[in-house]
Design an enzyme around this catalytic site. Sequence first.
Site, PDB file in Angstrom:
ATOM      1  N   HIS A  15       1.028  -1.224  -0.109  1.00 38.46           N
ATOM      2  CA  HIS A  15       0.182  -0.054   0.027  1.00 38.46           C
ATOM      3  C   HIS A  15       0.716   1.241   0.008  1.00 38.46           C
ATOM      4  O   HIS A  15       1.633   1.284   0.974  1.00 38.46           O
ATOM      5  CB  HIS A  15      -0.913   0.156   1.402  1.00 38.46           C
ATOM      6  CG  HIS A  15      -1.995  -1.132   1.264  1.00 38.46           C
ATOM      7  ND1 HIS A  15      -3.166  -0.895   0.711  1.00 38.46           N
ATOM      8  CD2 HIS A  15      -1.611  -2.319   1.927  1.00 38.46           C
ATOM      9  CE1 HIS A  15      -3.745  -2.293   1.079  1.00 38.46           C
ATOM     10  NE2 HIS A  15      -2.871  -3.061   1.788  1.00 38.46           N
ATOM     11  N   HIS A  65      -2.987   9.946   6.329  1.00 33.49           N
ATOM     12  CA  HIS A  65      -3.602  10.537   5.234  1.00 33.49           C
ATOM     13  C   HIS A  65      -3.688  12.065   5.292  1.00 33.49           C
ATOM     14  O   HIS A  65      -3.879  12.853   4.468  1.00 33.49           O
ATOM     15  CB  HIS A  65      -5.037  10.073   4.933  1.00 33.49           C
ATOM     16  CG  HIS A  65      -4.902   8.628   4.359  1.00 33.49           C
ATOM     17  ND1 HIS A  65      -5.776   7.449   4.723  1.00 33.49           N
ATOM     18  CD2 HIS A  65      -4.089   7.892   3.440  1.00 33.49           C
ATOM     19  CE1 HIS A  65      -5.657   6.408   4.295  1.00 33.49           C
ATOM     20  NE2 HIS A  65      -4.536   6.656   3.243  1.00 33.49           N
ATOM     21  N   THR A  98      -5.296   3.936  -2.895  1.00 35.21           N
ATOM     22  CA  THR A  98      -6.787   4.353  -2.762  1.00 35.21           C
ATOM     23  C   THR A  98      -6.984   5.620  -3.463  1.00 35.21           C
ATOM     24  O   THR A  98      -6.346   6.783  -2.758  1.00 35.21           O
ATOM     25  CB  THR A  98      -7.398   4.414  -1.490  1.00 35.21           C
ATOM     26  OG1 THR A  98      -7.114   3.079  -0.822  1.00 35.21           O
ATOM     27  CG2 THR A  98      -9.168   4.363  -1.496  1.00 35.21           C
ATOM     28  N   PRO A  99      -7.373   5.939  -4.725  1.00 32.26           N
ATOM     29  CA  PRO A  99      -7.506   7.328  -5.260  1.00 32.26           C
ATOM     30  C   PRO A  99      -8.770   8.009  -4.266  1.00 32.26           C
ATOM     31  O   PRO A  99      -9.563   7.401  -3.975  1.00 32.26           O
ATOM     32  CB  PRO A  99      -8.242   6.912  -6.527  1.00 32.26           C
ATOM     33  CG  PRO A  99      -7.979   5.833  -6.905  1.00 32.26           C
ATOM     34  CD  PRO A  99      -8.012   4.876  -5.554  1.00 32.26           C
ATOM     35  N   ASP A 165     -11.546   1.572  -0.649  1.00 38.54           N
ATOM     36  CA  ASP A 165     -11.507   1.285   0.761  1.00 38.54           C
ATOM     37  C   ASP A 165     -12.845   0.881   1.354  1.00 38.54           C
ATOM     38  O   ASP A 165     -13.847   1.474   0.763  1.00 38.54           O
ATOM     39  CB  ASP A 165     -11.096   2.803   1.573  1.00 38.54           C
ATOM     40  CG  ASP A 165     -10.739   2.690   2.998  1.00 38.54           C
ATOM     41  OD1 ASP A 165     -11.562   2.255   3.412  1.00 38.54           O
ATOM     42  OD2 ASP A 165      -9.934   3.496   3.298  1.00 38.54           O
ATOM     43  N   GLU A 225      -9.075 -11.233   6.966  1.00 38.22           N
ATOM     44  CA  GLU A 225      -8.209 -10.680   7.970  1.00 38.22           C
ATOM     45  C   GLU A 225      -8.805 -10.772   9.584  1.00 38.22           C
ATOM     46  O   GLU A 225      -8.105 -10.638  10.508  1.00 38.22           O
ATOM     47  CB  GLU A 225      -7.831  -9.204   7.771  1.00 38.22           C
ATOM     48  CG  GLU A 225      -6.393  -8.898   7.352  1.00 38.22           C
ATOM     49  CD  GLU A 225      -5.852  -7.451   7.037  1.00 38.22           C
ATOM     50  OE1 GLU A 225      -6.892  -6.808   6.305  1.00 38.22           O
ATOM     51  OE2 GLU A 225      -5.083  -6.909   7.334  1.00 38.22           O
ATOM     52  N   ASP A 301       2.728  -2.973   4.258  1.00 40.11           N
ATOM     53  CA  ASP A 301       3.106  -1.670   4.659  1.00 40.11           C
ATOM     54  C   ASP A 301       4.504  -1.621   5.288  1.00 40.11           C
ATOM     55  O   ASP A 301       4.656  -1.759   6.469  1.00 40.11           O
ATOM     56  CB  ASP A 301       2.073  -1.166   5.808  1.00 40.11           C
ATOM     57  CG  ASP A 301       0.517  -1.303   5.222  1.00 40.11           C
ATOM     58  OD1 ASP A 301       0.294  -0.613   4.275  1.00 40.11           O
ATOM     59  OD2 ASP A 301      -0.200  -1.990   5.751  1.00 40.11           O
TER      60      ASP A 301
HETATM   61  C1  6MZ Z   1      -6.560  -3.750   5.371  1.00 38.13           C
HETATM   62  C2  6MZ Z   1      -4.895  -2.113   4.640  1.00 38.13           C
HETATM   63  C3  6MZ Z   1      -4.044  -2.601   5.357  1.00 38.13           C
HETATM   64  O1  6MZ Z   1      -4.319   3.320  -0.257  1.00 38.13           O
HETATM   65  O2  6MZ Z   1      -3.857   5.552   1.267  1.00 38.13           O
HETATM   66  N1  6MZ Z   1      -4.533  -0.865   4.207  1.00 38.13           N
HETATM   67  N2  6MZ Z   1      -6.328  -2.619   4.506  1.00 38.13           N
HETATM   68  N3  6MZ Z   1      -5.613  -4.394   5.702  1.00 38.13           N
HETATM   69  C4  6MZ Z   1      -4.340  -3.954   5.890  1.00 38.13           C
HETATM   70  N4  6MZ Z   1      -3.421  -4.582   6.848  1.00 38.13           N
HETATM   71  C5  6MZ Z   1      -2.643  -4.043   8.026  1.00 38.13           C
HETATM   72  N5  6MZ Z   1      -3.000  -1.892   5.177  1.00 38.13           N
HETATM   73  C6  6MZ Z   1      -3.153  -0.860   4.509  1.00 38.13           C
HETATM   74  O3  6MZ Z   1      -2.831   3.353   1.538  1.00 38.13           O
HETATM   75  C7  6MZ Z   1      -3.018   3.002   2.825  1.00 38.13           C
HETATM   76  C8  6MZ Z   1      -4.554   2.153   2.918  1.00 38.13           C
HETATM   77  O4  6MZ Z   1      -4.368   0.905   2.614  1.00 38.13           O
HETATM   78  C9  6MZ Z   1      -5.293   0.146   3.155  1.00 38.13           C
HETATM   79  C10 6MZ Z   1      -6.006   0.933   4.173  1.00 38.13           C
HETATM   80  O5  6MZ Z   1      -7.328   1.265   3.443  1.00 38.13           O
HETATM   81  C11 6MZ Z   1      -5.201   2.206   4.191  1.00 38.13           C
HETATM   82  O6  6MZ Z   1      -5.943   3.178   4.650  1.00 38.13           O
HETATM   83  P1  6MZ Z   1      -3.373   4.199   0.518  1.00 38.13           P
HETATM   84  O7  6MZ Z   1      -2.018   4.439  -0.319  1.00 38.13           O
END
Ligand code: 6MZ
Length: 361
Positions: A15, A65, A98-99, A165, A225, A301
Amino acid sequence: MEWCVPMPKIELHAHLNGSIRDSTLLELARELGEKGAIVFSDVEHVILKSDRALNEVFKLFDLIHIITTDHKTVARITKEVIEDFAADNVVYLELRTTPKRNDSKAMSKRSYLEAVLEGIRSVNSVEVDLSGELKTDAFAHSHSADGLCNGIGSKIYVRLLLSIDRRETAEAAMETVELAVELQDFGVVGIDLCGNPNVGQWLTFLPALEYAKKQGIPITLHCGEVPNPVEIYAMLDFLPKRIGHACCLEDEDWKLLKRLEIPVEICLTSNIKTETIASTDVHHFADLYKSNHPLILCTDDCGVFSTSLSAEYALASSAFGLGKREMFHLAQKAIDFIFASGRVKKDLKAIFASAHTKLNL
Ligand code: 6MZ
């Protein structure tokens, strides 16, 4: 396990906003603090903490964010994240994000993505291949045979997955899919469903996901999850091209997953730090690997969990007793599960073949 670093690797579950350098987040937070938009001393320790349960992770994303959602910053973090993966010898990266619409910054989902593309184009420490999947696009960097000959570290293939999201509405999800359809020429290769698994309903996103499928856009879903048998079954029954995590499946779900041969994106450090899985001793990696089920090691992440793809390979190697050759084979197998075209798969096969000889495997 220094040998994990020079090995070429493929990252399929990363992400954007979870992969930011701590130093960048701190710098941006300090700037916002100086402008009076946030209190820096309140957020500093939150950014630097790396062990947090799943719900806390999503609170951190809300803070991230606030810090990152303007065009200039989105372009900057995209550039840095790609540079960091390339420095770790990731040769193919599917970066998901996420746009976002942010009216206070005159940001639309489309302009957010334009900023991401600008960030990709501004990478100059490594050659980036961002060719469109349908035809060559105006933004693509040249695809040179040299990149292949130079091998690992000199070139990275970057493709985008647009995330929906789980907090979003059905309309917002559809807008994201429409953008994915439109931007296939600009490196977008798929759709992801992500976000806090305790929020939102699968059925809200089904129309947008079905539309994506109809348009031939590959889909990956964050699945299982948290325990949610009805949703897990519905997700597997939807036949996504891949799923992420798969931590809380029940016996019947495992059977179905294996029968359908849906590849699983495994994020070891993320699962353990968020306490979704108690330890590597009880992680489903072992069973899936033994069953020869398609799986891909990923970071999720790397900023939030202080990891890297090499660190994930090192962890899997030591936790599951796998040697250098087995880990190389696992990295190479990931080629089969990427969403980019056959041309990219062919290039990646050549990169791995040459690395196989060079690394003396
Ligand atoms: C689910 C996750 C995540 O999109 O703003 N995100 N969603 N499970 C996880 N496991 C820990 N880790 C990250 O990147 C951040 C977004 O990625 C998703 C969440 O929606 C988070 O807000 P972007 O680039």
